[in-house]
Design a protein around this motif. Structure first.
Motif, PDB file in Angstrom:
ATOM      1  N   HIS A   9       0.825  -1.223   0.000  1.00 45.16           N
ATOM      2  CA  HIS A   9       0.000   0.000   0.000  1.00 45.16           C
ATOM      3  C   HIS A   9       0.859   1.273   0.000  1.00 45.16           C
ATOM      4  O   HIS A   9       0.549   2.249   0.677  1.00 45.16           O
ATOM      5  CB  HIS A   9      -0.947   0.010   1.208  1.00 45.16           C
ATOM      6  CG  HIS A   9      -1.794  -1.224   1.307  1.00 45.16           C
ATOM      7  ND1 HIS A   9      -2.735  -1.555   0.361  1.00 45.16           N
ATOM      8  CD2 HIS A   9      -1.794  -2.234   2.235  1.00 45.16           C
ATOM      9  CE1 HIS A   9      -3.319  -2.703   0.703  1.00 45.16           C
ATOM     10  NE2 HIS A   9      -2.757  -3.136   1.817  1.00 45.16           N
ATOM     11  N   LEU A  10       1.953   1.236  -0.771  1.00 40.93           N
ATOM     12  CA  LEU A  10       2.828   2.413  -0.846  1.00 40.93           C
ATOM     13  C   LEU A  10       2.134   3.533  -1.606  1.00 40.93           C
ATOM     14  O   LEU A  10       1.693   3.354  -2.742  1.00 40.93           O
ATOM     15  CB  LEU A  10       4.139   2.040  -1.537  1.00 40.93           C
ATOM     16  CG  LEU A  10       5.108   3.200  -1.834  1.00 40.93           C
ATOM     17  CD1 LEU A  10       5.557   3.875  -0.542  1.00 40.93           C
ATOM     18  CD2 LEU A  10       6.305   2.694  -2.636  1.00 40.93           C
ATOM     19  N   THR A  11       2.045   4.680  -0.972  1.00 37.03           N
ATOM     20  CA  THR A  11       1.424   5.856  -1.578  1.00 37.03           C
ATOM     21  C   THR A  11       2.305   7.075  -1.341  1.00 37.03           C
ATOM     22  O   THR A  11       2.750   7.324  -0.215  1.00 37.03           O
ATOM     23  CB  THR A  11       0.025   6.114  -0.980  1.00 37.03           C
ATOM     24  OG1 THR A  11      -0.819   4.998  -1.286  1.00 37.03           O
ATOM     25  CG2 THR A  11      -0.595   7.377  -1.568  1.00 37.03           C
ATOM     26  N   ILE A  12       2.582   7.783  -2.405  1.00 33.67           N
ATOM     27  CA  ILE A  12       3.236   9.097  -2.332  1.00 33.67           C
ATOM     28  C   ILE A  12       2.316  10.042  -3.084  1.00 33.67           C
ATOM     29  O   ILE A  12       2.176   9.916  -4.302  1.00 33.67           O
ATOM     30  CB  ILE A  12       4.641   9.084  -2.961  1.00 33.67           C
ATOM     31  CG1 ILE A  12       5.522   8.034  -2.278  1.00 33.67           C
ATOM     32  CG2 ILE A  12       5.280  10.467  -2.869  1.00 33.67           C
ATOM     33  CD1 ILE A  12       6.890   7.874  -2.919  1.00 33.67           C
ATOM     34  N   PRO A  13       1.628  10.930  -2.395  1.00 29.11           N
ATOM     35  CA  PRO A  13       0.599  11.758  -3.036  1.00 29.11           C
ATOM     36  C   PRO A  13       1.073  12.392  -4.337  1.00 29.11           C
ATOM     37  O   PRO A  13       2.133  13.030  -4.384  1.00 29.11           O
ATOM     38  CB  PRO A  13       0.300  12.819  -1.966  1.00 29.11           C
ATOM     39  CG  PRO A  13       0.586  12.122  -0.674  1.00 29.11           C
ATOM     40  CD  PRO A  13       1.761  11.240  -0.960  1.00 29.11           C
ATOM     41  N   GLY A  14       0.283  12.158  -5.391  1.00 34.92           N
ATOM     42  CA  GLY A  14       0.585  12.715  -6.698  1.00 34.92           C
ATOM     43  C   GLY A  14       1.594  11.923  -7.500  1.00 34.92           C
ATOM     44  O   GLY A  14       1.853  12.256  -8.667  1.00 34.92           O
ATOM     45  N   ILE A  15       2.187  10.867  -6.919  1.00 31.59           N
ATOM     46  CA  ILE A  15       3.238  10.107  -7.607  1.00 31.59           C
ATOM     47  C   ILE A  15       2.914   8.616  -7.640  1.00 31.59           C
ATOM     48  O   ILE A  15       2.876   8.004  -8.707  1.00 31.59           O
ATOM     49  CB  ILE A  15       4.613  10.345  -6.949  1.00 31.59           C
ATOM     50  CG1 ILE A  15       4.959  11.835  -6.981  1.00 31.59           C
ATOM     51  CG2 ILE A  15       5.686   9.514  -7.649  1.00 31.59           C
ATOM     52  CD1 ILE A  15       6.221  12.179  -6.236  1.00 31.59           C
ATOM     53  N   LEU A  16       2.711   8.000  -6.468  1.00 33.80           N
ATOM     54  CA  LEU A  16       2.386   6.582  -6.376  1.00 33.80           C
ATOM     55  C   LEU A  16       1.067   6.416  -5.635  1.00 33.80           C
ATOM     56  O   LEU A  16       0.797   7.127  -4.656  1.00 33.80           O
ATOM     57  CB  LEU A  16       3.496   5.816  -5.644  1.00 33.80           C
ATOM     58  CG  LEU A  16       4.866   5.768  -6.333  1.00 33.80           C
ATOM     59  CD1 LEU A  16       5.886   5.074  -5.438  1.00 33.80           C
ATOM     60  CD2 LEU A  16       4.768   5.051  -7.678  1.00 33.80           C
ATOM     61  N   GLU A  55       6.400  12.660   1.291  1.00 32.59           N
ATOM     62  CA  GLU A  55       5.899  11.867   2.407  1.00 32.59           C
ATOM     63  C   GLU A  55       5.305  10.562   1.894  1.00 32.59           C
ATOM     64  O   GLU A  55       4.312  10.556   1.166  1.00 32.59           O
ATOM     65  CB  GLU A  55       4.836  12.650   3.181  1.00 32.59           C
ATOM     66  CG  GLU A  55       4.301  11.914   4.389  1.00 32.59           C
ATOM     67  CD  GLU A  55       3.260  12.713   5.147  1.00 32.59           C
ATOM     68  OE1 GLU A  55       2.583  12.129   6.008  1.00 32.59           O
ATOM     69  OE2 GLU A  55       3.128  13.920   4.858  1.00 32.59           O
ATOM     70  N   ALA A  56       5.928   9.445   2.260  1.00 34.06           N
ATOM     71  CA  ALA A  56       5.456   8.134   1.824  1.00 34.06           C
ATOM     72  C   ALA A  56       4.574   7.509   2.887  1.00 34.06           C
ATOM     73  O   ALA A  56       4.870   7.571   4.085  1.00 34.06           O
ATOM     74  CB  ALA A  56       6.648   7.230   1.521  1.00 34.06           C
ATOM     75  N   GLN A  57       3.497   6.886   2.428  1.00 32.89           N
ATOM     76  CA  GLN A  57       2.589   6.159   3.308  1.00 32.89           C
ATOM     77  C   GLN A  57       2.620   4.689   2.902  1.00 32.89           C
ATOM     78  O   GLN A  57       2.872   4.358   1.757  1.00 32.89           O
ATOM     79  CB  GLN A  57       1.176   6.722   3.194  1.00 32.89           C
ATOM     80  CG  GLN A  57       1.079   8.221   3.468  1.00 32.89           C
ATOM     81  CD  GLN A  57      -0.224   8.814   2.957  1.00 32.89           C
ATOM     82  OE1 GLN A  57      -1.135   8.099   2.576  1.00 32.89           O
ATOM     83  NE2 GLN A  57      -0.306  10.140   2.945  1.00 32.89           N
ATOM     84  N   GLY A  58       2.324   3.813   3.844  1.00 34.95           N
ATOM     85  CA  GLY A  58       2.369   2.387   3.560  1.00 34.95           C
ATOM     86  C   GLY A  58       3.640   1.765   4.105  1.00 34.95           C
ATOM     87  O   GLY A  58       4.357   2.358   4.923  1.00 34.95           O
ATOM     88  N   THR A  59       3.954   0.540   3.639  1.00 32.39           N
ATOM     89  CA  THR A  59       5.084  -0.223   4.168  1.00 32.39           C
ATOM     90  C   THR A  59       6.051  -0.593   3.052  1.00 32.39           C
ATOM     91  O   THR A  59       5.644  -1.094   2.009  1.00 32.39           O
ATOM     92  CB  THR A  59       4.597  -1.516   4.839  1.00 32.39           C
ATOM     93  OG1 THR A  59       3.706  -1.182   5.905  1.00 32.39           O
ATOM     94  CG2 THR A  59       5.764  -2.324   5.390  1.00 32.39           C
ATOM     95  N   VAL A  60       7.320  -0.324   3.283  1.00 28.61           N
ATOM     96  CA  VAL A  60       8.389  -0.779   2.391  1.00 28.61           C
ATOM     97  C   VAL A  60       9.471  -1.401   3.269  1.00 28.61           C
ATOM     98  O   VAL A  60      10.033  -0.735   4.146  1.00 28.61           O
ATOM     99  CB  VAL A  60       8.983   0.380   1.562  1.00 28.61           C
ATOM    100  CG1 VAL A  60      10.121  -0.140   0.683  1.00 28.61           C
ATOM    101  CG2 VAL A  60       7.928   1.055   0.713  1.00 28.61           C
ATOM    102  N   GLU A  61       9.758  -2.691   3.040  1.00 28.36           N
ATOM    103  CA  GLU A  61      10.770  -3.375   3.829  1.00 28.36           C
ATOM    104  C   GLU A  61      11.709  -4.165   2.925  1.00 28.36           C
ATOM    105  O   GLU A  61      11.276  -4.762   1.934  1.00 28.36           O
ATOM    106  CB  GLU A  61      10.118  -4.339   4.833  1.00 28.36           C
ATOM    107  CG  GLU A  61       9.337  -3.641   5.942  1.00 28.36           C
ATOM    108  CD  GLU A  61       8.773  -4.621   6.951  1.00 28.36           C
ATOM    109  OE1 GLU A  61       8.765  -5.841   6.637  1.00 28.36           O
ATOM    110  OE2 GLU A  61       8.340  -4.181   8.033  1.00 28.36           O
ATOM    111  N   VAL A  62      12.981  -4.158   3.271  1.00 26.86           N
ATOM    112  CA  VAL A  62      13.997  -4.969   2.600  1.00 26.86           C
ATOM    113  C   VAL A  62      14.632  -5.859   3.663  1.00 26.86           C
ATOM    114  O   VAL A  62      15.216  -5.356   4.627  1.00 26.86           O
ATOM    115  CB  VAL A  62      15.063  -4.087   1.921  1.00 26.86           C
ATOM    116  CG1 VAL A  62      16.093  -4.960   1.220  1.00 26.86           C
ATOM    117  CG2 VAL A  62      14.426  -3.109   0.949  1.00 26.86           C
ATOM    118  N   LYS A  63      14.452  -7.178   3.523  1.00 26.31           N
ATOM    119  CA  LYS A  63      14.893  -8.149   4.535  1.00 26.31           C
ATOM    120  C   LYS A  63      14.324  -7.795   5.914  1.00 26.31           C
ATOM    121  O   LYS A  63      15.012  -7.878   6.925  1.00 26.31           O
ATOM    122  CB  LYS A  63      16.419  -8.241   4.575  1.00 26.31           C
ATOM    123  CG  LYS A  63      17.025  -8.807   3.293  1.00 26.31           C
ATOM    124  CD  LYS A  63      18.514  -9.038   3.417  1.00 26.31           C
ATOM    125  CE  LYS A  63      18.828 -10.270   4.253  1.00 26.31           C
ATOM    126  NZ  LYS A  63      20.274 -10.609   4.220  1.00 26.31           N
TER     127      LYS A  63
END
Length: 460
Positions: A9-16, A55-63
């Motif tokens: 659910h990655l969201t960057i307003p106006g971009i993603l 400002e990013a919303q949601g979850t981004v994880e690497v390992k």
């Protein structure tokens, strides 16, 4: 299986807009979509390189961890599109790679990717060699995930093939996962196992098939990527450009070696060849920017040029209409030229307010505004996504026909040249090694270098 990369659910307003996907260890994932769809921003977020103002919303994880500086290099690394801007021009390449490991290891890595002159500076290397340096830098920390963002866009097809084979070998031997971003669907087919399609910041096709597209948008991308019909042959007139036994040396390098070429009025001729083959040198002599050391160059007609990168060729502080007027035309003619390329009424805007494809249209309008007799297009679509590329090629063809222009189309993409030009000339190491009707050369190439160019074209 635990996931190497988790995006939820990655969201960057106006971009993603609410994108979710996973990358498993060792998996190869392709990310495709038009310019502005959010491909590079997705990669930058995974790298932890998001600008503080976003400002990013949601979850981004690497390992299992949030992206951070501590993960870059050892866990996730990136190969960028333009190595000249990513490398320090004042530092040798071995010292730049040694910033991620010791000097002995840096030299080993550079030799592993095919760089023998490890003490060279970036400007002393070709574009393909500089891209190899970026790859060495990216794998120096033995990352679990390698992100490649348009790594071969500016390379000719033979060098592109070498780079892709190198990446394929390194990923396979080191067991790395791969996130590959490109607008070339032939490359995506070659390099990846699973494809995500982005459009306007959203994933519209999470498991795309290039053979049987499930969405209309994916089908449109595939259709735009397939080679267009070969250029139609049209009548031509008397010679307007003649090079006779031209030799020109730049420093210690013989850029052109006894080159002869005749271009007729109304002809559309494609000039193809790898980096360093002499394409740009030929253009400089035709445009009168340099004089040959021997031989003669004769041009009968006014020349205008469309450049590869419209953003760097347009003044960012001038309105686009004023940039077009720099070609020596009136305000009215500038507006007419913009309308002719499908940008009516936008002359008061600045370059940054347009997309890449629109800026290329502006560059074409500036070249066409003074109504030249000869138009030179120097790699005009190499940085454009497939759908925009198709539009720009159609526009160039319409202008050439409408204004009865003579066209010199320079490209490293033979498929594009075949679509635009019924005549082709192949340059290699400063010599014209083959010339003739494009379809004849395509079907029965006489020179081994031409055959190697055709073999290197990625197949969709």
């Amino acid at each position: 299986m635990s996931q190497l990369v988790t995006v939820e659910h990655l969201t960057i307003p106006g971009i993603l807009n609410d994108i979710s996907f996973h990358i498993a260890p060792g998996e190869r994932v392709g990310l495709i979509g038009e310019s502005g769809s959010g491909k590079s921003m997705t990669a930058m977020t995974i790298m932890g390189l998001l600008h503080p103002s976003l400002e990013a919303q949601g979850t981004v994880e690497v390992k299992g961890q949030e992206p951070s500086r501590a993960l870059r290099g050892n866990t996730v690394a990136m190969v960028f599109q333009e190595p000249m801007t990513a490398l320090d021009p004042l530092m040798s390449v071995e010292k730049q790679v040694a910033e991620a490991c010791d000097l002995a290891r840096a030299r080993e890595l550079l030799k592993e990717v095919g760089i023998e002159r490890t003490g060279a500076y970036p400007h002393e290397l070709s574009g393909g060699q500089r891209q190899r340096v970026l790859i060495a830098l990216a794998i120096a920390g033995d990352p679990d995930l390698l992100i490649c963002d348009e790594p071969t866009t500016a390379l000719d097809v033979t060098v592109q093939r070498q780079i892709l084979e190198l990446l394929d070998r390194l990923v396979r031997e080191r067991g790395m996962a791969l996130l590959f971003i490109t607008h070339d669907l032939g490359v995506i087919r070659q390099m990846t196992d699973r494809i995500l399609v982005l459009r306007d910041g959203a994933i519209v096709d999470p498991d795309a098939s290039l053979d049987a597209p499930a969405t209309e948008y994916t089908a449109q991308l595939v259709a735009a990527s397939r080679p267009g019909a070969p250029a139609a042959v049209r009548p031509v007139g008397e010679p307007v450009i003649q090079l006779k036994n031209v030799t020109w040396q730049r420093g210690d390098t013989v850029a052109l070696d006894d080159v002869s070429l005749t271009v007729h009025r109304g002809q559309r001729i494609g000039i193809v060849g790898g980096s360093g083959s002499g394409k740009t040198s030929m253009l400089r002599l035709i445009a009168g920017l340099n004089e040959p050391d021997s031989g003669t160059v004769t041009v009968d007609g006014g020349i205008q040029m469309v450049f590869q990168d419209p953003y760097s060729s347009l003044n960012p502080r001038r309105r686009v209409r004023d940039s077009i007027r720099e070609a020596g035309v009136s305000r009215t003619r500038a507006n007419e030229a913009l309308a002719q390329v499908g940008l009516d009424g936008v002359g008061a805007r600045f370059p940054h307010e347009f997309s890449g494809g629109q800026r290329q249209r502006i560059s074409i309008a500036r070249a066409a505004a003074p109504r030249p007799e000869i138009l030179i297009a120097d790699e005009p679509v190499s940085a454009l996504d497939v759908s925009v590329r198709a539009q720009v090629l159609e526009l160039i063809d319409d202008l050439v026909v409408h204004d009865s222009l003579t066209l010199l189309f320079v490209s490293h993409d033979l498929s594009v040249v075949r679509q635009v030009c019924p005549t082709i000339a192949v340059l290699h190491e400063g010599r014209v090694v083959e010339t003739g009707p494009t379809e004849e050369v395509w079907a029965n190439p006489q020179h081994e270098y031409t055959r190697s160019l055709l073999r290197a074209i990625p197949q969709l």
